[in-house]
Design a protein around this motif. Structure first.
Motif, PDB file in Angstrom:
ATOM      1  N   LEU A 129     -33.130 -15.550 -32.385  1.00 15.30           N
ATOM      2  CA  LEU A 129     -33.226 -14.306 -31.621  1.00 15.30           C
ATOM      3  C   LEU A 129     -32.262 -14.297 -30.449  1.00 15.30           C
ATOM      4  O   LEU A 129     -32.031 -13.242 -29.849  1.00 15.30           O
ATOM      5  N   LEU A 130     -31.717 -15.459 -30.121  1.00 19.26           N
ATOM      6  CA  LEU A 130     -30.733 -15.589 -29.049  1.00 19.26           C
ATOM      7  C   LEU A 130     -29.394 -15.953 -29.670  1.00 19.26           C
ATOM      8  O   LEU A 130     -29.311 -16.894 -30.471  1.00 19.26           O
ATOM      9  N   VAL A 177     -22.368 -11.117 -30.964  1.00 21.15           N
ATOM     10  CA  VAL A 177     -22.508  -9.706 -30.635  1.00 21.15           C
ATOM     11  C   VAL A 177     -21.148  -8.997 -30.584  1.00 21.15           C
ATOM     12  O   VAL A 177     -21.077  -7.783 -30.794  1.00 21.15           O
ATOM     13  N   PHE A 178     -20.084  -9.762 -30.350  1.00 15.65           N
ATOM     14  CA  PHE A 178     -18.748  -9.173 -30.495  1.00 15.65           C
ATOM     15  C   PHE A 178     -18.478  -8.875 -31.966  1.00 15.65           C
ATOM     16  O   PHE A 178     -17.945  -7.819 -32.318  1.00 15.65           O
ATOM     17  N   TRP A 222     -27.547 -13.806 -25.618  1.00 16.21           N
ATOM     18  CA  TRP A 222     -28.003 -12.417 -25.719  1.00 16.21           C
ATOM     19  C   TRP A 222     -29.230 -12.351 -26.613  1.00 16.21           C
ATOM     20  O   TRP A 222     -29.269 -12.967 -27.688  1.00 16.21           O
ATOM     21  N   LEU A 223     -30.245 -11.587 -26.210  1.00 14.52           N
ATOM     22  CA  LEU A 223     -31.364 -11.272 -27.085  1.00 14.52           C
ATOM     23  C   LEU A 223     -30.890 -10.255 -28.118  1.00 14.52           C
ATOM     24  O   LEU A 223     -30.253  -9.258 -27.763  1.00 14.52           O
ATOM     25  N   ILE A 224     -31.180 -10.495 -29.376  1.00 20.78           N
ATOM     26  CA  ILE A 224     -30.631  -9.623 -30.421  1.00 20.78           C
ATOM     27  C   ILE A 224     -31.218  -8.209 -30.306  1.00 20.78           C
ATOM     28  O   ILE A 224     -32.427  -8.041 -30.158  1.00 20.78           O
ATOM     29  N   PRO A 225     -30.365  -7.174 -30.389  1.00 21.89           N
ATOM     30  CA  PRO A 225     -30.861  -5.800 -30.426  1.00 21.89           C
ATOM     31  C   PRO A 225     -31.357  -5.419 -31.809  1.00 21.89           C
ATOM     32  O   PRO A 225     -32.062  -4.432 -31.983  1.00 21.89           O
ATOM     33  N   THR A 226     -30.974  -6.212 -32.799  1.00 19.71           N
ATOM     34  CA  THR A 226     -31.366  -6.037 -34.193  1.00 19.71           C
ATOM     35  C   THR A 226     -30.967  -7.306 -34.928  1.00 19.71           C
ATOM     36  O   THR A 226     -29.991  -7.973 -34.548  1.00 19.71           O
ATOM     37  N   CYS A 269     -36.877  -7.150 -31.801  1.00 21.51           N
ATOM     38  CA  CYS A 269     -35.578  -6.653 -31.357  1.00 21.51           C
ATOM     39  C   CYS A 269     -35.709  -6.233 -29.893  1.00 21.51           C
ATOM     40  O   CYS A 269     -36.772  -5.777 -29.471  1.00 21.51           O
ATOM     41  N   PHE A 270     -34.622  -6.367 -29.154  1.00 22.61           N
ATOM     42  CA  PHE A 270     -34.681  -6.123 -27.718  1.00 22.61           C
ATOM     43  C   PHE A 270     -33.521  -5.210 -27.306  1.00 22.61           C
ATOM     44  O   PHE A 270     -32.359  -5.528 -27.541  1.00 22.61           O
ATOM     45  N   ARG A 271     -33.855  -4.085 -26.686  1.00 23.77           N
ATOM     46  CA  ARG A 271     -32.823  -3.129 -26.259  1.00 23.77           C
ATOM     47  C   ARG A 271     -33.162  -2.604 -24.871  1.00 23.77           C
ATOM     48  O   ARG A 271     -34.309  -2.248 -24.589  1.00 23.77           O
ATOM     49  N   SER A 272     -32.152  -2.534 -24.032  1.00 23.98           N
ATOM     50  CA  SER A 272     -32.377  -2.065 -22.658  1.00 23.98           C
ATOM     51  C   SER A 272     -32.547  -0.556 -22.589  1.00 23.98           C
ATOM     52  O   SER A 272     -33.078  -0.034 -21.612  1.00 23.98           O
TER      53      SER A 272
END
Length: 425
Positions: free
Chosen positions: A198-199, A205-206, A226-230, A259-262
């Motif tokens: 998950l990290l 992410v790039f 980064w915490l994955i957004p998906t 999943c984690f999204r700001s």
């Protein structure tokens, strides 16, 4: 990421494709950077060639006893030797400049993607099922949920806005939905089950296109991960810096993850209920395939997501997104929108996209064709199969009863010990 050679060969076509996405022309400045990069490479090659020539001339001068000429030639070699690191650093700097410029440009839309500004210009592909009707006034999930264990206040108390705590009956229903979706993807559609991290690092992410442009939409840990957004990020990067054989393709992966999204760009939108949360569960599908199979894979993947909605008896429609509503990395996207009686409208529950070789270039993910030499970039696709929280919302609203209970769709009952209804607490 785009191929600078294709831009160089047909700048007008590149700019015309960007214009469909509402983006400004980019070919001219990109080609200018590339020209400087190529000039730097050519100068470095010329310096190296001259060094090689001088080495031979020095030997000839020494053999002839011409020490003055030999010394002059050695002085020139020393100057060239000092110049080479400068040219190499210049080349690296220009190459980084070109990479950064290319990385900021979205993928080009496929030919069949309609041009448009926003969701109002999306096109209906088909709809399945009739919107649910009731003999009573349908309520939204945030009105039904608290009596079933959906605790918005506790979520906010623990973590702040856009967090919800599920307990009891609704927590069991959510868990059942996730497992049902995962089983369907693996057992019915043949995806390989993955339990990914998950990290992830910057490179991951790039590779899928979230960095550098969308950093504000992500959560970052204190150690720089980064915490994955998906799970798309983890699953797609499984082929990063790899060369697979054509015989291995397609690779199809699935995972059920948080999943984690700001939600940095969604201030004021869907602040009630589960529709837009900072943390949510989702079953993700990722396919890695060849260019000639990617369109067919896109249709197949979208149909796999649709099969979940059909098995749950939820009315939905498939929309082809217009150029102005597509994601950064997508060349074509289908959105599946489920009917929510409480809102009396369709809401997105899945997006299925083909990214062509856009992500593969960022990841350097390639395959070796069976019938030809060399390697080619793979095509990557991703889709939701489905977002668990939004599916929970859809089940609650479409199967709600007048007394506040919710009938459990038949396909889910084996996951709940045969239970047919969840009742208010």
């Amino acid at each position: 990421m785009h191929d600078i050679r294709l831009i160089r060969d047909n700048p007008a076509a590149f700019d015309a494709a960007l214009a469909k996405r509402g983006a400004a022309p980019q070919a001219e400045p990109l080609i200018a950077i590339d020209q400087r990069r190529r000039a730097s490479i050519e100068e470095a090659q010329a310096v190296q060639t001259r060094r090689n020539e001088l080495s031979k001339l020095i030997g000839q001068a020494k053999a002839a006893g011409d020490h003055d000429r030999a010394q002059a030639l050695m002085d020139e070699v020393a100057n060239l030797k000092a110049r080479l690191p400068e040219l190499e650093e210049q080349e690296r700097a220009i190459d980084a400049e070109l990479t950064a410029a290319l990385a900021a440009i979205p993928n080009l839309p496929a030919q069949d993607v309609p041009q448009g500004a926003d969701e109002d210009d999306n096109q209906l592909v088909h709809s399945r099922g009739e919107p649910t009707t009731f003999t009573f006034t349908a309520r939204e999930h945030d009105a039904i949920g608290p009596a079933l264990g959906m605790d918005f206040e506790a979520g906010v108390a623990l973590s702040g806005a856009r967090f919800t705590l599920l307990r009891g009956p609704v927590a069991r229903l959510s868990r059942a939905l996730g497992q049902f979706m995962l089983d369907r993807m693996t057992e019915t559609h043949g995806f390989e089950l993955v339990q990914p991290p998950l990290l992830v690092r910057d490179e991951a992410v790039f590779g899928t296109g979230q960095l550098p442009k969308f950093a504000e939409d992500l959560f970052r840990t204190t150690d720089g991960r980064w915490l994955i957004p998906t799970a798309e990020v983890s699953l797609t990067n499984m082929v990063r810096e790899a060369i697979v054989s054509e015989a291995e393709l397609p690779l199809r992966f699935t995972a059920l993850t948080p999943c984690f999204r700001s939600e940095a760009g969604a201030a004021g939108r869907d602040t009630r209920g589960l529709i837009r949360q900072h943390q949510f569960d989702k079953v993700e599908m990722v396919s890695i395939t060849t260019p000639d199979q990617s369109d067919a894979e896109h249709e197949w993947m979208t149909a796999a997501a649709e099969s979940v909605l059909e098995a749950l008896g939820l009315p939905y429609r498939r929309m082809l997104l217009c150029t102005g509503d597509m994601g950064f990395s997508a060349a074509r996207t289908y959105d599946l929108e489920v009917w929510l009686p409480g809102q009396a409208r369709y809401r997105e529950i899945s997006s299925c996209s083909t990214c062509t070789d856009f992500q593969a270039r960022r990841m350097n993910a390639r395959y070796r064709p069976t019938e030809s030499k060399g390697t080619r970039f793979v095509h990557t696709l991703n889709g939701s199969g489905l977002a668990v929280g939004r599916t929970l919302v859809a089940v609650m609203e479409n199967y709600q009863q007048a007394d506040g209970s919710v009938v459990i769709p038949e396909a889910l009952r084996p996951y709940l010990g045969g239970q047919a209804v969840i009742d208010p607490r």
